[in-house]
Scaffold this motif. Structure first.
Motif, PDB file in Angstrom:
ATOM      1  N   ARG A 121       0.824  -1.204   0.000  1.00 47.78           N
ATOM      2  CA  ARG A 121       0.000   0.000   0.000  1.00 47.78           C
ATOM      3  C   ARG A 121       0.857   1.253   0.000  1.00 47.78           C
ATOM      4  O   ARG A 121       2.031   1.220   0.336  1.00 47.78           O
ATOM      5  CB  ARG A 121      -0.915   0.014   1.202  1.00 47.78           C
ATOM      6  CG  ARG A 121      -0.155   0.099   2.512  1.00 47.78           C
ATOM      7  CD  ARG A 121      -1.120   0.394   3.609  1.00 47.78           C
ATOM      8  NE  ARG A 121      -0.686  -0.155   4.869  1.00 47.78           N
ATOM      9  CZ  ARG A 121      -1.460  -0.215   5.928  1.00 47.78           C
ATOM     10  NH1 ARG A 121      -2.684   0.214   5.869  1.00 47.78           N
ATOM     11  NH2 ARG A 121      -0.996  -0.700   7.043  1.00 47.78           N
ATOM     12  N   ASP A 122       0.226   2.315  -0.367  1.00 42.64           N
ATOM     13  CA  ASP A 122       0.873   3.607  -0.394  1.00 42.64           C
ATOM     14  C   ASP A 122       1.138   4.047   1.056  1.00 42.64           C
ATOM     15  O   ASP A 122       0.193   4.133   1.843  1.00 42.64           O
ATOM     16  CB  ASP A 122      -0.068   4.595  -1.092  1.00 42.64           C
ATOM     17  CG  ASP A 122       0.594   5.940  -1.326  1.00 42.64           C
ATOM     18  OD1 ASP A 122       0.454   6.462  -2.428  1.00 42.64           O
ATOM     19  OD2 ASP A 122       1.243   6.461  -0.399  1.00 42.64           O
ATOM     20  N   PRO A 123       2.401   4.292   1.418  1.00 44.00           N
ATOM     21  CA  PRO A 123       2.693   4.601   2.825  1.00 44.00           C
ATOM     22  C   PRO A 123       2.042   5.898   3.304  1.00 44.00           C
ATOM     23  O   PRO A 123       1.780   6.047   4.493  1.00 44.00           O
ATOM     24  CB  PRO A 123       4.218   4.698   2.855  1.00 44.00           C
ATOM     25  CG  PRO A 123       4.628   4.909   1.450  1.00 44.00           C
ATOM     26  CD  PRO A 123       3.598   4.282   0.589  1.00 44.00           C
ATOM     27  N   LEU A 124       1.779   6.805   2.406  1.00 44.20           N
ATOM     28  CA  LEU A 124       1.199   8.084   2.838  1.00 44.20           C
ATOM     29  C   LEU A 124      -0.325   8.041   2.832  1.00 44.20           C
ATOM     30  O   LEU A 124      -0.976   8.441   3.784  1.00 44.20           O
ATOM     31  CB  LEU A 124       1.681   9.222   1.932  1.00 44.20           C
ATOM     32  CG  LEU A 124       3.179   9.489   1.996  1.00 44.20           C
ATOM     33  CD1 LEU A 124       3.574  10.582   1.015  1.00 44.20           C
ATOM     34  CD2 LEU A 124       3.599   9.870   3.414  1.00 44.20           C
ATOM     35  N   GLN A 125      -0.886   7.527   1.757  1.00 42.12           N
ATOM     36  CA  GLN A 125      -2.344   7.551   1.648  1.00 42.12           C
ATOM     37  C   GLN A 125      -3.014   6.316   2.247  1.00 42.12           C
ATOM     38  O   GLN A 125      -4.219   6.327   2.493  1.00 42.12           O
ATOM     39  CB  GLN A 125      -2.752   7.672   0.177  1.00 42.12           C
ATOM     40  CG  GLN A 125      -2.243   8.945  -0.473  1.00 42.12           C
ATOM     41  CD  GLN A 125      -2.501   8.945  -1.960  1.00 42.12           C
ATOM     42  OE1 GLN A 125      -3.435   8.319  -2.433  1.00 42.12           O
ATOM     43  NE2 GLN A 125      -1.664   9.628  -2.712  1.00 42.12           N
ATOM     44  N   GLY A 126      -2.226   5.242   2.439  1.00 41.92           N
ATOM     45  CA  GLY A 126      -2.782   4.052   3.071  1.00 41.92           C
ATOM     46  C   GLY A 126      -3.575   3.158   2.144  1.00 41.92           C
ATOM     47  O   GLY A 126      -3.884   2.040   2.487  1.00 41.92           O
TER      48      GLY A 126
END
Lengths: 149, 441
Positions: B58-63
């Motif tokens: 998953r995208d670490p910032l957006q989750g």
């Protein structure tokens, strides 16, 4: 010369070298203790753990041997890894590693540095999926207990 | 123009079908079942399991879960020995080739009635049989709506007497997992309809064939009719037929009034893998096939000669090896690790030579260290022609595809299926190009 190097590298791979060093050390310690006239006291298993535990040596157990035998059936298909959905596992752990560790001469449980059981969600999917019928979850669990703090 | 393809998994079948489509006279040597038959129902191009391996899911910032194309991007940047990195310059090329291969596969499987849902732009969060989640790229034989994060309610249908199907346990696990992963948790419910004796058996593999027959279909349709809703996912164990799954699912979705899907089930409940392997077998049935073990492979001046168990002799101008790894039998580990047909040199993902090492001594010390066995395989050039230990071409008439190609760990990055597609596709194109050049080249 090349032969020697290959020999030692291979022993390093399998942990044999480390096992030999520990054997010699524990043997020497035993002799020194006998000379010093110290009599053993208390439960022998507890004593073994106290004396050799810090070096990562464990007394052999029937259950562990059984698991190791079962783990040898591993064909490295990776299904357990694919099926595993460990939650928030950090550092990440791979059920295959537990099987490989259990099937090989891996005496250095203590220095695994992590508790494999800690990241496990306990769904048992790894054992269910294994085509070789290896009780992977049991191995993980055991590694978790032995490898843990 | 003749070619022999050894192997009938995904890679071998794709190579054989692609060659046949290009007008090559293909002979396929089929053996038993490989890793394709163990597929749980998702066809992953570059999927990461949450918590396993280095490939983030998953995208670490957006989750949000990463899209397959984003994961391909990461993989190409971070894994230089991965077959994708060997095959493709950049993600755009990877997307183009993989999309073309998937499109072709859809065409070949349409006859046998198997559908592959999904695309490279969307990730799906699918439930496994025990309720754990799986981020998947494509779905074999199920509707793409099986995504548990796309609905507001998931309803497990209880199937009494079926081993490994414990809806209450699965629901608890799924709730726990989604919560821990920071994904939205839908309402989770278990329904226990009156289950007919006709559809009762201890294993999914025994119920599935009964749903190919009209009376089985009618019984299940009666249970699901009106039970669904647009935003409610009805979840069944992997029992939805063997040969006519796609039409059955369409029928059920219409009757229920909302999405109906199977939970992903791996061995010993890999109905989807069985279905997939069967559909591939039907798609390749029109080719010349020999079911036997290959005893000897020899390269002559004009091509390859094979001797099969039973004495059959085969000849062709080019040879495609798609024999798989440990499950398929492409790599042997009885004594030393080796490629049994041609003795090709094997390498792991660190570029270390692996063949010739006794398998039981190949383990690297330490829990969590990448083991050479995980990524061992043949090294090949961009045309999927195997290389010798010195990095030279072994033969310009020899091609490899699938798991036999080394340098990657199919389980950790979950790229096994994608690699089978991409390498089978490329091997076919390169083999055809070689055939086009004729004997003089």
């Amino acid at each position: 010369m090349r032969g020697y190097r290959g020999f030692f590298r291979e022993m390093g791979h399998t942990g044999t070298l480390r096992a030999m060093v520990l054997q010699v050390r524990t043997g020497a310690a035993h002799v020194l203790r006998q000379l010093a006239g110290r009599r053993p006291e208390g439960d022998p298993v507890a004593r073994f753990h106290a004396d050799y535990g810090p070096d990562g040596v464990r007394p052999p157990e029937l259950a562990a041997n059984r698991l190791a035998h079962q783990a040898e059936a591993c064909r490295v298909c990776g299904l357990c890894t694919m099926e595993c959905s460990r939650v928030g596992g950090e550092p990440t752990l791979d059920p295959r590693d537990a099987v490989v560790a259990a099937s090989r001469l891996e005496i250095d449980w203590r220095r695994l540095g992590v508790s494999p059981g800690g990241a496990c969600s306990g769904c048992d999917a790894c054992s269910r999926v294994c085509p070789a019928g290896i009780p992977i979850h049991e191995i993980q669990d055991r590694l978790g207990r032995i490898g843990g703090p | 123009m003749s070619a022999i393809v050894i192997g009938n998994g995904l890679a071998g079948s794709v190579a054989a079908l692609a060659l046949a489509e290009r007008g090559v006279d293909v002979t396929q040597v089929v053996g038993g079942y490989g890793a394709t038959a163990l597929c749980g129902g998702s066809l992953d191009v570059a999927a990461a399991s949450p918590g396993v391996g280095w490939l983030p899911w998953r995208d670490p910032l957006q989750g949000r879960p990463l899209k397959p194309v984003e994961r391909l991007h990461l993989l190409l940047a971070e894994a230089p020995t991965h077959p994708y990195a060997v095959l493709f310059d950049d993600a755009a090329q990877a997307v183009q080739d993989l999309s073309a291969a998937i499109e072709a596969l859809r065409g070949w499987l349409a006859g046998p009635g198997l559908e592959i849902a999904g695309d490279l732009e969307h990730a799906r969060v699918l439930p496994n049989l025990p309720g754990t989640v799986r981020v998947a790229d494509f779905v074999v034989s199920g509707p793409a709506e099986a995504d548990v994060t796309a609905v507001s309610e998931v309803v497990w249908i209880d199937v009494p007497g079926l081993e490994a199907w414990d809806p209450a346990f699965s629901a608890r696990t799924l709730a726990h997992e989604l919560e821990a992963l920071g994904l939205p948790v839908p309402a989770l419910r278990v329904e226990r309809p009156d289950w007919p004796a006709l559809l009762t058996a201890p294993s999914a593999g025994r119920i599935a064939p009964r749903l190919d027959r009209p009376e089985g279909r009618a019984a299940l349709a009666a249970i699901l009719a009106g039970r669904g809703a647009k935003d409610r996912l009805l979840l069944l164990p992997p029992i939805l037929g063997v040969d006519r799954t796609a039409s059955l699912v369409r029928e059920l979705v219409e009757l229920a009034g909302g999405p109906v899907a199977e939970a992903l089930g791996h061995a010993p409940h890999a109905t989807a893998g069985y279905r997939f392997q069967r559909a591939l077998a039907q798609a390749t049935a029109s080719l010349e096939q020999h079911e036997a073990r290959v005893e000897a492979v020899r390269e002559g001046d004009t091509g390859w000669q094979l001797r099969l168990a039973g004495g059959t002799e085969l000849e062709s101008e080019v040879l495609v090896l798609a024999t798989g790894r440990y499950v398929g039998g492409g790599l042997a580990t009885e004594e030393t690790i080796r490629e049994p047909l041609l003795g090709l040199p094997l390498f792991d993902e660190d570029g270390r030579r692996v063949d010739g090492i006794p398998a039981h001594r190949s383990a690297r010390k330490g829990y969590g260290n990448p083991q050479p066995l995980y990524s061992a395989g043949v090294r090949a050039d961009r045309e999927m022609r195997p290389l010798t230990a010195r990095g030279e071409l072994r033969s310009d008439r020899l091609f490899v595809a699938g798991d036999l190609v080394g340098g990657f760990d199919p389980a950790r990055e979950r790229t096994g299926m994608g690699v089978a597609l991409a390498t089978g596709w490329r091997a076919a194109a390169a083999a055809e190009a070689r055939l086009g050049r004729g004997a003089s080249a």
